[in-house]
Design an enzyme around this catalytic site. Structure first.
Site, short mmCIF file in Angstrom:
data_model
loop_
_atom_site.label_atom_id
_atom_site.label_comp_id
_atom_site.label_asym_id
_atom_site.label_seq_id
_atom_site.Cartn_x
_atom_site.Cartn_y
_atom_site.Cartn_z
N ASP A 221 26.12 -55.62 51.25
CA ASP A 221 24.75 -56.10 51.11
C ASP A 221 23.92 -55.09 50.32
O ASP A 221 24.03 -53.88 50.53
CB ASP A 221 24.17 -56.31 52.51
CG ASP A 221 22.80 -56.96 52.49
OD1 ASP A 221 22.68 -58.08 51.97
OD2 ASP A 221 21.85 -56.34 53.01
N GLU A 280 26.79 -57.05 46.34
CA GLU A 280 25.61 -57.84 45.94
C GLU A 280 24.83 -56.99 44.95
O GLU A 280 24.23 -55.98 45.31
CB GLU A 280 24.75 -58.17 47.16
CG GLU A 280 23.50 -58.96 46.80
CD GLU A 280 22.49 -59.04 47.93
OE1 GLU A 280 21.68 -59.98 47.92
OE2 GLU A 280 22.50 -58.15 48.81
#
Length: 550
Positions: A221, A280
């Site tokens: 993330d 990401e």
């Protein structure tokens, strides 16, 4: 159907399985509920693995299921090495992993290295510690500006809206209030200080904990975050809405120091040859994006160009070419995705209704025709669109933090419809699901679509089987052919698959070849508007391609 032995199916010892895998993102809260509390869980996922095997994907990506107060539905982690009771326990995770592997499905899990929950023991210790103490050095605590420290330390803005700083109460010896702590997202998600060796060591411990349990990798993330520049200089205010993707100075994201952190992560992963990491990465500059994919950093990087591109053949071709150029520069596979838990579903993004569905089906064939790894989001194979939810049902902290100015992401997170004529459609035994499921989804359930050969689910199943089994999908090169205005045609080399897309308003002639699959019925042998088709050219059509001019 799983891949035949002679095809590209990875063997258990194949360390390159991820290069062309189709990953399926499971938003854990919304996939399947086994306990009747209205929230999805790990046992619920395990009960539906047969569906994913039937669909034909290669790997699951599980969103966070760790201990958390759920201020951001699990992306605020209080303990990254345990399962939140809402979702089960470690035994439930182990059972899910074992069953997935038995079905030849890989499993990657989300990790959240940029921040923790406010309820993480470290942050509790930091709040109780004095300024300058080692407990506060695990985060970014700073004195404020102004005579009494009443202003934030810099002008950084949270990605959820408002200042990226929150002030804590002052302790002994602090006049006028306390220090401020940094949070690039919600105040419930304080940013970690990755310059602190304890932070690095603890994250390595987390990686090894899950790798030793048998996971096949990680989705990282905010992989373009984590590192912060020395001095925390002010940002260009114009960068507020770009989230690190624009041309304005934004020291919040994509700092050069982040690459040392990914090298550290890669060293851990290299000790587990089967494992991989995908980051990401919200960075649209090709050169900067490619840095994350160097041989000693990430295996894959989420490329969001297709998500950000409207339904137009010229724009889509340009986006595909730029994504392929990044892959070539980095020597890594390209990645493709059209949706996830943070962005509008493609049916709604492409106009909604029947038109949006036609375009979403067409783009599914475009995405699955391309070389590299593909990431699907649960429910896209059913043709689901965004759900308009009443304000009282909204739970998204981004929506609440912005006072409703920023769209809620809840509309793309509604639980999946499995079976039956009315909500909750087999998702749960409890009709009070964590987000309400619309009655209009009765025709979109898995049950309703499985035996309908014209359904979106059937289209995905056919496309995935062809992608896995047909030799035309071999190779990593893409060539472009001349095509009518509003259309494109690309061919995979050396396999020979041709993918044609029609974004114009009129039917167009197909390229020569045998039709494998189309997203919509042909019209007098022509490809209708808002449609795509796969073909395999015969030897008589193996002429040299011509690059279509923009």
């Amino acid at each position: 159907m799983r891949r035949a032995a002679e095809s590209r199916q990875a063997t258990p010892g194949d360390s390159q399985w991820w290069r062309d895998a189709v990953f399926y993102q499971v938003y854990v809260r919304s996939f399947a509920d086994s306990t009747g509390d209205g929230v999805g869980d790990l046992d619920g996922i395990r009960s539906r693995l047969g569906y994913l095997e039937l669909l034909g994907v290669d790997a699951l990506w599980l969103t966070p299921f760790y201990r958390s107060p759920m201020a951001d539905h699990g992306y605020d982690v209080a303990d990254p090495r345990d399962v939140d009771p809402l979702f089960g326990d470690l035994a439930a995770f182990d059972a899910l992993l074992e069953e997935a592997h038995r079905r030849e499905l890989k499993v990657i899990v989300d990790v959240v290295p940029n921040h923790t929950s406010r309820e993480h023991p470290w942050f509790t210790e930091a709040l109780a510690a004095p300024p300058g103490g080692p407990q506060r050095d695990r985060y970014h605590f700073r004195d404020g500006e102004g005579a009494h420290g009443e202003r934030p330390p810099n002008n950084w803005v949270s990605a959820f809206g408002g200042p990226a700083w929150t002030r804590v109460p002052g302790g002994s010896g602090e006049s006028g209030g306390g220090q401020w702590y940094l949070h690039l997202f919600s105040p419930d998600q304080p940013d970690l200080n990755w310059a602190n060796p304890e932070v690095r060591a603890d994250f390595e411990r987390t990686l090894r904990f899950w790798l030793d349990r048998g996971v096949d990798g990680f989705r990282i993330d905010v992989a373009h975050g984590m590192a912060k520049p020395p001095g925390l200089p002010d940002m260009d205010p114009r960068a507020v809405e770009t989230f690190g993707t624009g041309d304005y100075f934004d020291p919040r994201f994509d700092d050069d120091g982040v690459h040392d952190l990914h090298k550290m992560i890669r060293k851990v992963l290299d000790g587990y040859p089967h494992a991989m990491a995908v980051g990401e990465i919200w960075a649209l500059d090709e050169e900067r994006f490619a840095r994350y994919l160097r041989p000693d950093e990430l295996h894959l990087g989420f490329d969001f160009r297709l998500v950000l591109t409207h339904f137009d053949a010229d724009a889509l071709q340009a986006a595909i070419e730029r994504s392929l150029s990044v892959a070539t520069t980095a020597g890594a596979p390209a990645t493709w995705t059209l949706s996830n838990h943070d962005v509008w579903r493609q049916v709604s993004r492409y106009g909604g209704g029947e038109q949006g569905l036609r375009r979403a089906r067409a783009m599914a064939l475009v995405e699955l025709a391309l070389p590299g790894a593909v990431f699907l989001y649960n429910g896209e194979e059913l043709g689901l669109g965004n759900v308009e939810l009443p304000a009282q049902a909204l739970t998204d902290p981004r929506w609440h933090a912005s006072g409703g100015a920023r769209p809620s992401r809840d509309g793309v997170r509604v639980p999946l419809p499995w079976e039956g004529p009315e909500p909750p459609f087999g998702f749960s035994g409890n009709p009070a699901t964590w987000l309400p499921i619309p009655t209009e989804w009765a025709d979109l359930t898995v049950e309703a679509q499985l035996e309908d050969t014209d359904s979106t689910l059937s289209l995905y199943r056919q496309a995935l089987e062809l992608r896995q089994q047909h030799p035309a999908f071999a190779g990593t090169e893409v060539e472009w052919y001349g095509a009518p205005a509003g259309c494109f045609a690309l061919r995979r080399r050396p396999g020979g698959l041709t993918c044609a897309l029609n974004t114009s308003a009129a039917p167009v002639a197909l390229p020569p070849g045998e039709l494998l699959l189309s997203s919509a019925p042909l019209v007098d042998g022509k490809l209708p508007p808002d449609a795509a088709a796969w073909l395999v050219a015969g030897t008589q059509h193996q002429d040299a391609p011509t690059q279509r001019q923009p």
